[in-house]
Design a protein around this motif. Structure first.
Motif, mmCIF file in Angstrom:
data_model
loop_
_atom_site.group_PDB
_atom_site.id
_atom_site.type_symbol
_atom_site.label_atom_id
_atom_site.label_comp_id
_atom_site.label_asym_id
_atom_site.label_seq_id
_atom_site.Cartn_x
_atom_site.Cartn_y
_atom_site.Cartn_z
ATOM 1 N N GLU A 49 -26.603 28.234 -6.618
ATOM 2 C CA GLU A 49 -26.117 28.949 -7.800
ATOM 3 C C GLU A 49 -24.795 29.647 -7.510
ATOM 4 O O GLU A 49 -23.875 29.625 -8.347
ATOM 5 N N ARG A 50 -24.672 30.245 -6.333
ATOM 6 C CA ARG A 50 -23.433 30.927 -5.986
ATOM 7 C C ARG A 50 -22.259 29.939 -5.970
ATOM 8 O O ARG A 50 -21.170 30.244 -6.447
ATOM 9 N N ALA A 51 -22.491 28.756 -5.440
ATOM 10 C CA ALA A 51 -21.420 27.757 -5.374
ATOM 11 C C ALA A 51 -20.994 27.314 -6.764
ATOM 12 O O ALA A 51 -19.792 27.125 -7.030
ATOM 13 N N ILE A 52 -21.948 27.159 -7.668
ATOM 14 C CA ILE A 52 -21.618 26.751 -9.038
ATOM 15 C C ILE A 52 -20.837 27.845 -9.757
ATOM 16 O O ILE A 52 -19.829 27.583 -10.426
ATOM 17 N N GLY A 56 -16.729 28.272 -11.288
ATOM 18 C CA GLY A 56 -16.465 28.558 -12.690
ATOM 19 C C GLY A 56 -17.510 28.062 -13.650
ATOM 20 O O GLY A 56 -17.324 28.138 -14.879
ATOM 21 N N GLY A 57 -18.640 27.552 -13.115
ATOM 22 C CA GLY A 57 -19.672 26.989 -13.971
ATOM 23 C C GLY A 57 -20.940 27.810 -13.999
ATOM 24 O O GLY A 57 -20.994 28.943 -13.520
ATOM 25 N N ALA A 58 -21.977 27.226 -14.567
ATOM 26 C CA ALA A 58 -23.303 27.835 -14.616
ATOM 27 C C ALA A 58 -24.329 26.732 -14.408
ATOM 28 O O ALA A 58 -24.027 25.540 -14.577
ATOM 29 N N SER A 59 -25.526 27.123 -14.022
ATOM 30 C CA SER A 59 -26.592 26.144 -13.817
ATOM 31 C C SER A 59 -27.052 25.564 -15.148
ATOM 32 O O SER A 59 -27.400 26.302 -16.062
ATOM 33 N N ASN A 60 -27.058 24.244 -15.257
ATOM 34 C CA ASN A 60 -27.617 23.647 -16.475
ATOM 35 C C ASN A 60 -29.128 23.454 -16.374
ATOM 36 O O ASN A 60 -29.806 23.321 -17.390
ATOM 37 N N PHE A 61 -29.666 23.466 -15.162
ATOM 38 C CA PHE A 61 -31.128 23.376 -15.020
ATOM 39 C C PHE A 61 -31.794 24.583 -15.681
ATOM 40 O O PHE A 61 -32.884 24.481 -16.238
ATOM 41 N N GLN A 62 -31.139 25.729 -15.619
ATOM 42 C CA GLN A 62 -31.709 26.936 -16.203
ATOM 43 C C GLN A 62 -31.708 26.901 -17.731
ATOM 44 O O GLN A 62 -32.332 27.757 -18.368
ATOM 45 N N LEU A 63 -31.040 25.917 -18.303
ATOM 46 C CA LEU A 63 -31.065 25.748 -19.750
ATOM 47 C C LEU A 63 -32.253 24.923 -20.209
ATOM 48 O O LEU A 63 -32.530 24.836 -21.408
#
Length: 276
Positions: A49-52, A56-63
């Motif tokens: 998560e820190r790398a994403i 500049g992004g966000a985790s899409n799995f959390q969506l």
């Protein structure tokens, strides 16, 4: 079978997919640097998560409804969708990590498998390493086939033919690859085995996540009590490799590989071309 034109992205949309692919790649590279005996799968989740976020992004799995983590971490007999937690990695474990990022409304999705060293059990490590290598090479053969295929389902044929020639491995049929774009999972389906239908035409604008899942034993699986983790019925080990790949006017580009897929495609005489 009729496929909507919407499965094909415009050149501008393809360019927009480069950044989430890079963020996804960065997360798996960070995980790769941290995988070791004594590390928990939850620690790897935090690192990914820190790398994403740094990209500049966000985790899409959390969506995904009901899922609260950045990666899926599947260990040994677990094939896909393993939930990160307090499980500590041990010598000889085989670990598949699936990760994805969303950036600017576009998605990336990729997976890698790791085999942890275990000097006390070299035969186990060798068997699992071979499983991972076969799975990874089947992925690259599928991607190389995409570069010259007329129809998408040529990819699954190439993957199955390669795996079948390597020994008695099982290819999962209940879980397959997919299109990717504004949503992480889109049409069309991407099979890892031969099917009758040809599938959609391979032409500029097609973006797919190719992801063979291969096991040492039976391909029969079940979902654990957590409602997510898919494991083999016979307890055999599994491997999972995945990349998101774009077809564009000048060739193909592996969005979730830091080099666009150059190293993986070189043995097949395929040179990926950056999206202009």
């Amino acid at each position: 079978m009729v496929f909507k034109r919407s499965i094909y992205k415009t050149p501008a949309q393809l360019r927009d997919m480069v950044a989430p692919g890079r963020a996804t790649a960065a997360s798996l590279e960070a995980v790769a640097a941290a995988v070791a005996p004594g590390v928990s799968t939850l620690e790897l989740d935090v690192i990914a998560e820190r790398a994403i976020v740094d990209a500049g992004g966000a985790s899409n799995f959390q969506l995904e409804p009901g899922y609260h983590h950045t990666i899926c971490a599947s260990v040994n007999d677990e094939v896909v969708h393993g939930i990160p937690g307090q499980r500590i990695l041990e010598p000889g474990d085989i670990l598949s990590v699936d990760s994805g990022a969303i950036l600017g409304g576009w998605n990336g999705d990729a997976a890698r498998t790791f085999v942890l060293p275990d000097p006390a059990h070299p035969e186990l490590v060798a068997e699992r390493t071979r499983l991972s290598e076969v799975t990874e090479q089947s992925l690259w053969r599928g991607i190389a086939t995409l570069a010259s295929a007329r129809y998408l389902n040529d990819v699954g044929e190439a993957i199955e033919d390669y795996i079948s020639a390597q020994g008695d491995y099982g290819i999962l049929t209940d879980y397959i690859g997919h299109g990717i774009g504004r949503r992480m999972h889109e049409e069309p389906p991407v099979f890892n085995y031969r099917v009758r239908a040809k599938g959609p035409e391979v032409r500029p604008g097609l973006v797919v996540a190719i992801e063979p899942m291969v096991v040492l034993g039976s391909q029969e699986t079940y979902v654990k009590d957590d409602g997510w983790t898919v494991a083999t019925e016979d307890g055999s080990a599994a491997a999972h490799w995945e990349h998101s790949v774009a077809v564009h006017a000048d060739g193909i580009w592996v969005l979730t590989a830091s080099d666009g897929g150059a190293a993986g495609l070189a043995p097949f005489g395929v040179t990926p071309v950056p999206i202009a």
